[in-house]
Enzyme design. Structure first.
Site, PDB file in Angstrom:
ATOM      1  N   TYR A 113       0.865  -1.170   0.000  1.00  0.00           N
ATOM      2  CA  TYR A 113       0.000   0.000   0.000  1.00  0.00           C
ATOM      3  C   TYR A 113       0.909   1.230   0.000  1.00  0.00           C
ATOM      4  CZ  TYR A 113      -3.304   3.566   1.505  1.00  0.00           C
ATOM      5  OH  TYR A 113      -4.063   4.713   1.589  1.00  0.00           O
ATOM      6  N   ASP A 158      -2.284  -1.573  -3.938  1.00  0.00           N
ATOM      7  CA  ASP A 158      -2.669  -0.207  -4.274  1.00  0.00           C
ATOM      8  C   ASP A 158      -1.372   0.600  -4.301  1.00  0.00           C
ATOM      9  OD1 ASP A 158      -3.565   2.354  -4.509  1.00  0.00           O
ATOM     10  OD2 ASP A 158      -4.716   2.388  -2.636  1.00  0.00           O
ATOM     11  N   HIS A 262     -12.145   1.494  -4.472  1.00  0.00           N
ATOM     12  CA  HIS A 262     -11.372   0.613  -5.345  1.00  0.00           C
ATOM     13  C   HIS A 262     -12.161  -0.667  -5.604  1.00  0.00           C
ATOM     14  CE1 HIS A 262      -7.331   2.610  -4.568  1.00  0.00           C
ATOM     15  NE2 HIS A 262      -8.050   3.076  -3.562  1.00  0.00           N
TER      16      HIS A 262
END
Length: 271
Positions: A113, A158, A262
């Protein structure tokens, strides 16, 4: 052996555990990598995942912010957590698969992330953006992250950068918007090239086609205008490049009840 992996920024795993369960029941990936779990490890909904058949879990969580998790139907050989930028925020976890998962050769999976970077694309004015750029530099410099030779590695997450023109709804309008600025895209692509990683989405979908995995909550109806960005990625090492048999973005998840901004991104490999 068929091996499927999904990456999904879930934006609070406890708040959205019901749509996670909905996805799992429909898609049944072997491994699910979550970002922005937003809970300490002790509060992670382990029992729910185990009832769904995901008994093997690697966690790196913190209270209220960030957090990554790997939940799997297949057992791990080992787990690892790395820190970046001398910060203890929870942005990485990795696992390795091998004999326990009945794989003939080892496979390493990284879940990331990357910092979002705030709103101002100037590191001198915005410490969050400075942190993001440093994080991307450290991803490139961290040699253990980079496969070599016959190493079978997968990197997902991500990554908070839409690196190519058609990874955003408007290249020209987003050039000065965090996630698509030239300095970010250059650093992400440099990390990808240094590690000899292959971006599955752009290996399978022509650069001329628009591809998104994120749509802002700020839009009352995300489908109007379709103003998305491709922030969620699955990369594979050279040794796995020709093993990818399928790739899917579960776009309709953006319209589920209380959705994340998302959507799940899934790759299938023959390993």
């Amino acid at each position: 052996m068929r091996f499927s992996v999904t990456t999904w920024n879930i934006n609070s795993v406890r708040l959205r555990i019901d749509i996670v369960a909905k996805f799992i029941k429909a898609a049944r990936p072997d491994v699910l990598c979550l970002q922005e779990t937003k809970c300490i490890d002790d509060a992670f909904p382990l029992k729910r995942f185990k009832r769904l058949g995901y008994e093997h879990v690697a966690l790196n969580g913190q209270k209220g912010y960030h957090g990554v998790a790997i939940v799997s139907r297949l057992p791990f050989e080992s787990t690892d957590i790395r820190t970046f930028c001398d910060k203890l925020d929870s942005r990485h976890v990795s696992v390795s698969f091998g004999e326990k998962a009945q794989l003939a050769k080892p496979l390493v999976l990284h879940n990331f992330y990357v910092p979002a970077g705030g709103d101002i694309p100037d590191p001198a004015l915005n410490p969050k953006f400075e942190h993001k750029l440093q994080f991307l530099d450290e991803m490139k410099a961290c040699e253990p992250l980079h496969p070599r030779g016959d190493d079978r590695h997968i990197l997902v997450g991500d990554l908070n950068v839409a690196p190519h023109e058609n990874d955003v709804w408007s290249h020209k309008q987003l050039l000065k918007v965090v996630s698509h600025t030239p300095v970010e895209t250059e650093k992400l692509l440099a990390a990808q090239a240094h590690g000899e990683w292959f971006d599955i989405a752009r290996e399978r979908i022509p650069m001329s086609e628009k591809v998104y995995t994120w749509w802002s909550y700020r839009a009352a109806d995300w489908t109007v205008g379709d103003r998305g960005r491709r922030l969620d990625h699955i990369w594979v090492s050279r040794a796995l490049k020709d093993s990818v048999s399928d790739f899917k973005i579960t776009r309709d998840a953006r319209s589920w009840d209380r959705p994340s901004d998302h959507v799940p991104v899934t790759a299938v490999l023959e390993v």
